[in-house]
Every structure is written in structure tokens, then in C-alpha cells.
Design an enzyme around this catalytic site. Structure first.
Site, PDB file in Angstrom:
ATOM      1  N   ILE A  13       0.766  -1.128  -0.022  1.00  0.00           N
ATOM      2  CA  ILE A  13       0.112   0.014   0.069  1.00  0.00           C
ATOM      3  C   ILE A  13       1.073   1.177   0.032  1.00  0.00           C
ATOM      4  CG2 ILE A  13      -1.631   1.183   1.355  1.00  0.00           C
ATOM      5  CD1 ILE A  13      -2.775  -1.339   2.328  1.00  0.00           C
ATOM      6  N   ASP A  41      14.541   1.915  10.962  1.00  0.00           N
ATOM      7  CA  ASP A  41      13.568   0.702  11.712  1.00  0.00           C
ATOM      8  C   ASP A  41      12.747   1.368  12.711  1.00  0.00           C
ATOM      9  OD1 ASP A  41      12.539  -1.183  12.850  1.00  0.00           O
ATOM     10  OD2 ASP A  41      14.448  -2.142  13.604  1.00  0.00           O
ATOM     11  N   GLY A  71       3.720  -0.946   8.468  1.00  0.00           N
ATOM     12  CA  GLY A  71       3.164  -2.018   9.497  1.00  0.00           C
ATOM     13  C   GLY A  71       3.511  -3.305   9.041  1.00  0.00           C
ATOM     14  N   TYR A 152      -2.453  -7.406  16.978  1.00  0.00           N
ATOM     15  CA  TYR A 152      -2.742  -6.681  15.584  1.00  0.00           C
ATOM     16  C   TYR A 152      -4.022  -5.550  15.514  1.00  0.00           C
ATOM     17  CZ  TYR A 152      -3.237  -5.656  10.496  1.00  0.00           C
ATOM     18  OH  TYR A 152      -3.342  -4.783   9.429  1.00  0.00           O
TER      19      TYR A 152
HETATM   20  P1  NAD Z   1       3.686  -4.585   3.051  1.00  0.00           P
HETATM   21  O1  NAD Z   1       4.268  -5.617   3.852  1.00  0.00           O
HETATM   22  O2  NAD Z   1       3.389  -4.668   1.681  1.00  0.00           O
HETATM   23  O3  NAD Z   1       4.130  -3.007   3.436  1.00  0.00           O
HETATM   24  C1  NAD Z   1       4.480  -2.823   4.671  1.00  0.00           C
HETATM   25  C2  NAD Z   1       5.778  -2.135   4.817  1.00  0.00           C
HETATM   26  O4  NAD Z   1       5.985  -1.583   5.915  1.00  0.00           O
HETATM   27  C3  NAD Z   1       7.100  -2.610   4.007  1.00  0.00           C
HETATM   28  O5  NAD Z   1       7.865  -1.921   3.080  1.00  0.00           O
HETATM   29  C4  NAD Z   1       7.994  -2.758   5.335  1.00  0.00           C
HETATM   30  O6  NAD Z   1       9.353  -3.110   5.178  1.00  0.00           O
HETATM   31  C5  NAD Z   1       7.515  -1.634   6.226  1.00  0.00           C
HETATM   32  N1  NAD Z   1       7.960  -1.727   7.696  1.00  0.00           N
HETATM   33  C6  NAD Z   1       7.619  -2.929   8.417  1.00  0.00           C
HETATM   34  N2  NAD Z   1       8.110  -2.896   9.545  1.00  0.00           N
HETATM   35  C7  NAD Z   1       8.793  -1.586   9.426  1.00  0.00           C
HETATM   36  C8  NAD Z   1       9.709  -1.065  10.344  1.00  0.00           C
HETATM   37  N3  NAD Z   1      10.148  -1.710  11.543  1.00  0.00           N
HETATM   38  N4  NAD Z   1      10.567   0.025  10.262  1.00  0.00           N
HETATM   39  C9  NAD Z   1      10.198   0.571   8.848  1.00  0.00           C
HETATM   40  N5  NAD Z   1       9.495  -0.065   7.927  1.00  0.00           N
HETATM   41  C10 NAD Z   1       8.779  -0.976   8.304  1.00  0.00           C
HETATM   42  O7  NAD Z   1       2.179  -4.420   3.763  1.00  0.00           O
HETATM   43  P2  NAD Z   1       0.641  -3.639   3.587  1.00  0.00           P
HETATM   44  O8  NAD Z   1      -0.131  -4.404   3.338  1.00  0.00           O
HETATM   45  O9  NAD Z   1       1.015  -2.752   2.150  1.00  0.00           O
HETATM   46  O10 NAD Z   1       0.704  -2.977   4.936  1.00  0.00           O
HETATM   47  C11 NAD Z   1       0.686  -1.329   4.560  1.00  0.00           C
HETATM   48  C12 NAD Z   1      -0.385  -0.870   6.003  1.00  0.00           C
HETATM   49  O11 NAD Z   1      -1.641  -1.606   5.557  1.00  0.00           O
HETATM   50  C13 NAD Z   1       0.064  -1.642   7.410  1.00  0.00           C
HETATM   51  O12 NAD Z   1      -0.027  -0.874   8.321  1.00  0.00           O
HETATM   52  C14 NAD Z   1      -0.996  -2.658   7.371  1.00  0.00           C
HETATM   53  O13 NAD Z   1      -1.221  -3.031   8.612  1.00  0.00           O
HETATM   54  C15 NAD Z   1      -2.334  -2.080   6.672  1.00  0.00           C
HETATM   55  N6  NAD Z   1      -3.193  -2.855   6.150  1.00  0.00           N
HETATM   56  C16 NAD Z   1      -2.928  -3.843   5.549  1.00  0.00           C
HETATM   57  C17 NAD Z   1      -4.170  -4.972   4.956  1.00  0.00           C
HETATM   58  C18 NAD Z   1      -3.819  -5.856   4.036  1.00  0.00           C
HETATM   59  O14 NAD Z   1      -4.598  -6.585   3.671  1.00  0.00           O
HETATM   60  N7  NAD Z   1      -2.687  -5.853   3.188  1.00  0.00           N
HETATM   61  C19 NAD Z   1      -5.317  -4.672   5.464  1.00  0.00           C
HETATM   62  C20 NAD Z   1      -5.761  -3.695   6.454  1.00  0.00           C
HETATM   63  C21 NAD Z   1      -4.666  -2.632   6.644  1.00  0.00           C
END
Ligand code: NAD
Length: 254
Positions: A13, A41, A71, A152
Site C-alpha cells: 500500500i 527501523d 506496519g 494486531y
Molecule cells: P507490506 O508488507 O507490503 O508493506 C509494509 C511496509 O512496512 C514494508 O515496506 C515494510 O518494510 C514496512 N515496515 C515494516 N516494519 C517496518 C519497520 N520496523 N520500520 C520501517 N518500515 C517497516 O504490507 P501492506 O499490506 O502494504 O501494509 C501497509 C499497511 O496497511 C500496514 O499498516 C497494514 O497493517 C495495513 N493494512 C493492510 C491490509 C492488507 O490486507 N494488506 C489490511 C488492512 C490494513
């Protein structure tokens, strides 16, 4: 050219948000563990402070936008979930608020989740600790419960409360702040839940009324709207972008 910082910019996202904002004419300062303008981080207080300092340096102390996407999902361990999903967001919001206040029509968006509405997270002790800003106690509660999916949901509920709790003070500073709550979205985080035997069945069977998971770009378009002047009266809102999941589960609560 508006300057917007985006955490979690390297994947899913966050990467789609960067693309949408660049297409809308923003200069983006991405924050992530790798492949970003700011490598940091967000799971530790030192990493968060380093991220804030680097963003302030790269933006010369003036930001027009902030999008907190970084996240981890339920397949991570509970303490990482609390530290990244809650403190990795709220400390960025607090640390960059003054820079946003100096920006042009500044706006911020926090990525929450539909998970925040699921498992009565408001009754979790770890939520109270998060909202009190006590990371050590929140980690203690989360670890002693040992249920990462509850950590979570609790992290997403608490971060949504934190954002909404800022609505009055941030409006006074001229900064709009909203939450986008996605449903299931096809990203590496979602795939990790599908690959985790503890959650695979529940995730597979929880299908939105629209009959599919979302694409990262579909969340990014909502974020780009909230960050734009078109959303000039939208503030303190939680926007569900979930294919109808929330309406399906809670038709009478909104
Ligand atoms: P993703 O894993 O593709 O991206 C998450 C990004 O966060 C990654 O680039 C990762 O490196 C970064 N990240 C994680 N830990 C980190 C840290 N300690 N320091 C710096 N960066 C860090 O996941 P996504 O699905 O794109 O998630 C994005 C957001 O959307 C998150 O907050 C997630 O909880 C939320 N979300 C996702 C979904 C889903 O179904 N994918 C649903 C609801 C909410």
C-alpha cells in the site's frame, strides 16, 4: 511542489501511495527499512527518532503531507506489532506535527485496518497502555497474552483512537488528519497471513461483499484523495476501503 513523507514506502500500500502522490505532483520522502529516501527501523524509539530527524533534514523542516503506512501483520510477533503499528505511527505524527503545521494545506493519513473493529480490542489492557504512551507496559501485556492477531487488532484500534484524539488540536494547527481502514488487500503482508497456518482458513473465508481482495492502488487512490485539496473538509474521519466488509459485519454501527 508539495512534500509528503510516506512510511512503509517500499512495498504494498505504501509503494502504491508513493506512486499516486508522485502522479499528483508531490515530492515523496519514503521511509522504510530499505529502498527508501530515509532508511529507518520504526520498531525502536531510536529508529523512529532517526526517521524524524532525517525527514526534517530532507524537507528543510516543512512538510505538506504525511502518510503512515508502515506496519506488520498478525504473522509477526506481538511486540513488533505493537512497536511498529502503534508507536511507529504515533511518534512520527507527534515528531512531524510542527513541520506539518508549517506546510501548505497540510494533511496526514494513518493506515488503520478493518481488524480494529473485530475482536473487542477496546477491552484489552495493551490498548490502555498504548494510549497512555507506555510502550514497555503495552509490550508486556501483548507478550503475556501471546495472541498476535489480538495484538494486531489492538494496535490498529489504538492507532485509530490516537489519530481521532488529535482531531481538535491538529485542526487548530491547520492540519487535517484522517484514517483509512483497508479490508483485505493483496500485498506481501496479506500473503503472509494466508501462508500462516494459524490464520490461513479465517483469512481465506472472510471475503468482502465485492467478492475479492483489494489492490494496493485502490487504497492509494483513497489516500491520495484525503491528502488532496478536494478533501478540504474531511478531518478526523475513518474511511473504510474494504469492498463492503465493515457494512457486512456491522450494518448498524458506524
Ligand atoms: P507490506 O508488507 O507490503 O508493506 C509494509 C511496509 O512496512 C514494508 O515496506 C515494510 O518494510 C514496512 N515496515 C515494516 N516494519 C517496518 C519497520 N520496523 N520500520 C520501517 N518500515 C517497516 O504490507 P501492506 O499490506 O502494504 O501494509 C501497509 C499497511 O496497511 C500496514 O499498516 C497494514 O497493517 C495495513 N493494512 C493492510 C491490509 C492488507 O490486507 N494488506 C489490511 C488492512 C490494513
Amino acid at each position: 511542489m508539495p512534500i509528503t513523507a510516506v512510511s512503509g514506502s517500499a512495498s504494498g500500500i505504501g509503494a502504491a501511495v508513493c506512486q499516486a502522490l508522485r502522479a499528483a505532483g508531490h515530492r515523496v520522502i519514503g521511509i522504510d527499512r530499505a529502498d527508501a529516501e530515509v532508511i529507518a527501523d520504526l520498531s525502536s524509539a531510536t529508529g523512529r527518532q532517526a526517521a524524524i530527524s532525517a525527514v526534517l533534514e530532507q524537507s528543510a523542516g516543512v512538510l505538506d503531507g504525511l502518510v503512515c503506512c508502515a506496519g506488520v501483520g498478525s504473522s509477526a510477533v506481538s511486540d513488533t506489532i505493537i512497536s511498529v503499528n502503534y508507536f511507529g505511527v504515533t511518534e512520527l505524527l507527534d515528531g512531524l506535527a510542527d513541520a506539518l503545521a508549517k506546510g501548505k494545506q497540510p494533511a496526514a493519513t494513518v493506515i488503520g485496518s478493518i481488524a480494529a473493529t473485530h475482536t473487542k480490542p477496546d477491552q484489552q489492557a495493551m490498548v490502555e497502555a498504548m494510549l497512555a504512551g507506555n510502550e514497555a507496559l503495552a509490550l508486556e501485556h501483548a507478550n503475556s497474552l501471546g495472541l498476535s492477531h489480538v495484538a494486531y487488532a489492538s494496535s490498529k484500534y489504538a492507532v485509530t483512537c490516537n489519530a481521532r484524539g488529535k482531531a481538535v488540536a491538529w485542526a487548530r494547527q491547520g492540519i487535517r488528519l484522517n484514517v483509512v481502514a483497508p479490508g483485505a488487500v493483496e500485498t506481501p503482508l496479506h500473503q503472509a497471513s494466508l501462508n500462516d497456518p494459524r490464520f490461513a482458513k479465517a483469512v481465506r473465508e472472510f471475503v468482502a461483499p465485492l467478492g475479492r481482495a483489494g489492490h494496493p492502488q485502490e487504497i492509494a487512490q483513497a489516500v491520495a484523495f484525503l491528502q488532496s485539496e478536494q478533501a478540504s473538509f474531511v478531518h478526523g474521519s475513518v474511511m473504510f476501503v474494504d469492498g463492503g466488509m465493515d457494512a457486512m459485519v456491522r450494518p448498524t454501527r458506524f
